[in-house]
Design an enzyme around this catalytic site. Sequence first.
Site, PDB file in Angstrom:
ATOM      1  N   ASN A  39      12.435  34.904  48.011  1.00  0.00           N
ATOM      2  CA  ASN A  39      12.935  33.662  47.413  1.00  0.00           C
ATOM      3  C   ASN A  39      13.490  32.679  48.430  1.00  0.00           C
ATOM      4  O   ASN A  39      13.793  31.553  48.095  1.00  0.00           O
ATOM      5  CB  ASN A  39      14.018  33.992  46.388  1.00  0.00           C
ATOM      6  N   LEU A  99      60.805  33.796  36.229  1.00  0.00           N
ATOM      7  CA  LEU A  99      61.322  33.811  37.608  1.00  0.00           C
ATOM      8  C   LEU A  99      60.261  34.407  38.531  1.00  0.00           C
ATOM      9  O   LEU A  99      59.932  35.591  38.430  1.00  0.00           O
ATOM     10  CB  LEU A  99      62.600  34.648  37.685  1.00  0.00           C
ATOM     11  N   ARG A 149      59.180  44.091  49.736  1.00  0.00           N
ATOM     12  CA  ARG A 149      58.727  45.480  49.826  1.00  0.00           C
ATOM     13  C   ARG A 149      57.247  45.654  49.505  1.00  0.00           C
ATOM     14  O   ARG A 149      56.681  46.714  49.728  1.00  0.00           O
ATOM     15  CB  ARG A 149      59.599  46.370  48.914  1.00  0.00           C
ATOM     16  N   GLY A 156      69.788  47.101  37.471  1.00  0.00           N
ATOM     17  CA  GLY A 156      71.089  46.722  36.932  1.00  0.00           C
ATOM     18  C   GLY A 156      71.431  47.599  35.749  1.00  0.00           C
ATOM     19  O   GLY A 156      70.578  47.902  34.913  1.00  0.00           O
ATOM     20  N   GLY A 174      69.093  33.735  44.413  1.00  0.00           N
ATOM     21  CA  GLY A 174      69.424  34.660  43.330  1.00  0.00           C
ATOM     22  C   GLY A 174      68.833  34.249  41.998  1.00  0.00           C
ATOM     23  O   GLY A 174      68.410  33.107  41.799  1.00  0.00           O
ATOM     24  N   ASN A 180      58.195  46.508  42.529  1.00  0.00           N
ATOM     25  CA  ASN A 180      58.828  46.084  43.773  1.00  0.00           C
ATOM     26  C   ASN A 180      58.048  46.491  45.013  1.00  0.00           C
ATOM     27  O   ASN A 180      58.217  45.895  46.065  1.00  0.00           O
ATOM     28  CB  ASN A 180      60.257  46.611  43.840  1.00  0.00           C
ATOM     29  N   ALA A 183      -1.685  46.298  44.625  1.00  0.00           N
ATOM     30  CA  ALA A 183      -0.614  46.883  45.429  1.00  0.00           C
ATOM     31  C   ALA A 183      -0.746  46.433  46.881  1.00  0.00           C
ATOM     32  O   ALA A 183      -1.852  46.253  47.394  1.00  0.00           O
ATOM     33  CB  ALA A 183      -0.678  48.401  45.356  1.00  0.00           C
TER      34      ALA A 183
END
Length: 511
Positions: free
Chosen positions: A392, A12, A19, A146, A84, A234, A429
């Site tokens: 590059n 589900l 929230r 629940g 639901g 939640n 260098a």
Amino acid sequence: MSEPHSRTVVVLAAGEGKRMKSSLPKVLHPLLGRTLVGHVLTAAGPLTAARTLVVVGHGADQVRDHLAAIAPEATAVLQAEQLGTGHAVRIALEAAPEVTGTVVVLNGDVPLLRPETVAELVAAHESEGAAATVLAAEVPDPTGLGRIVRDGAGRLEQIVEQRDATPVQLAVREINAGIYAFDAARLRDVLGKLSTDNDQGEEYLTDVFKMLVSAGEPVGVHLAGDHTETLGCNDRVELAALRRLLRDRVNERWMRAGVSLLDPETTWIDVTVALDRDAVVDQNTQLRGGSVVGSGAVVGPDVTLIDTVVGPGATILRSHAVGAEVGPDASVGPYAYLRPDARLAERSKVGTFVEVKNSELGAGAKVPHLSYVGDATIGARANIGAATIFVNYDGVNKHRTVVGEAAFVGCDTSLIAPVEVGAGAYVAAGSAISNDVPPGALGVTRAPQRNVEGWVARKRPDTASAAAAERAQRGTQGAPAPTSSASEGEAIHGTAASVGGTPGAGDTATE
Ligand code: UD1
Ligand code: CA
């Protein structure tokens, strides 16, 4: 033994997750390497279900795209209006009329569920021949969940939502995890009869239990041993709590497998990462995605690895790496940035403030300080001096640079791609190299140095520099220097500066 049951998984995942206060559907929020729904699908994996149906609604297109990427075998079923959890399952089964056997329903927002726990629930359900079995847990704080309501004999009577519960029911700490196994035929029967006579005016899947009980059907409760597995998500506070729990679970697993985590509280390892025995992870470290850390490698402190493979014995210190490969015994950092397709062979080194992208370093090659290495191939044992830039990009296209084996590139050099520095070649260098340097040659582009004697005394009189210069000049003429701060080393260095642009080894590179 009964016949193996045909199984269907229904996830589900249509709810908005109000929230969460997010434009991302709740089930797509990430949690240590997978989305919430990704974790749930993984937990269902060992069921070897013949079909997987995912009920989508809020952000359906986003969720569908995600499913196509992570679970192409799953079918998305659209629940256009979220009426639901019972309605969601009804829609799913209506879309799959051929489904028989066991239907396993999982809430898409319960990501810590272990595969073993789902498997146990389903095994208990199938061996009892139950019409429905719910996964329950004893929790310290059942608020919002629940409640499992049992009769005097301890049998499940019904599941009551918090908002519909009586004070006595509210005191129950045994909760519904939102994970169930059903017999398909008996579930279909009652789903059609669900009412919306509750505080939310929704079709509750949980009401199926009350209806089956009053029809005399056998229903069961399977209690989860570890209640944290059943925690839902939640809001973002709960998501953070889940992340900490999962972190601890993952970390404990790796420590028991022989990995040292020096500070587990600040070590975040995605569930998709792999570590070998004797790997060491120091504090403030995140290992993400498909990262792999080899045996004896030391990663951290302060390292983030994303999809990065670290070979045995390598060290990575205070660095960030994405899509990189670090070879055995290679060394990275502190403060290095490895980008996609940075590939470092064994014993190579990428040091401080060095960025590497889409480049290979051969075995033992070194880029120790302050460099950008993009689109390059660097041969074995080559040494790239401090502040070398692999140029590059010409504003339109990217080009490659090749540095041969054991080549030696002096500090502060630009290698302007496409260009090649041959095997064993040197680059002076401070050069800007845009033409190939043949093997064994010295490439140098510096202008000859010119010293303008007495310039400071004339152009910057009465400054600290002028005074220092005067003292130094008196010193070299034999007079005692007024301060001891100018050391002999500095004086020698000053007089040893090369003339005419021919570098000695000492001024081409760093170690
Ligand atoms: C649900 C259970 C509750 C349980 C809790 C466990 C019901 C009525 N209640 O409550 O007993 O303790 O889970 O976490 O089932 N969804 C849809 N379509 C819908 C409604 C929901 O797909 O129309 C999905 C949501 O996206 C979510 C899951 O179902 O993934 C659960 O929905 P949610 O609204 O979070 O249910 P809870 O109120 O948490
Ligand atoms: Ca929920």
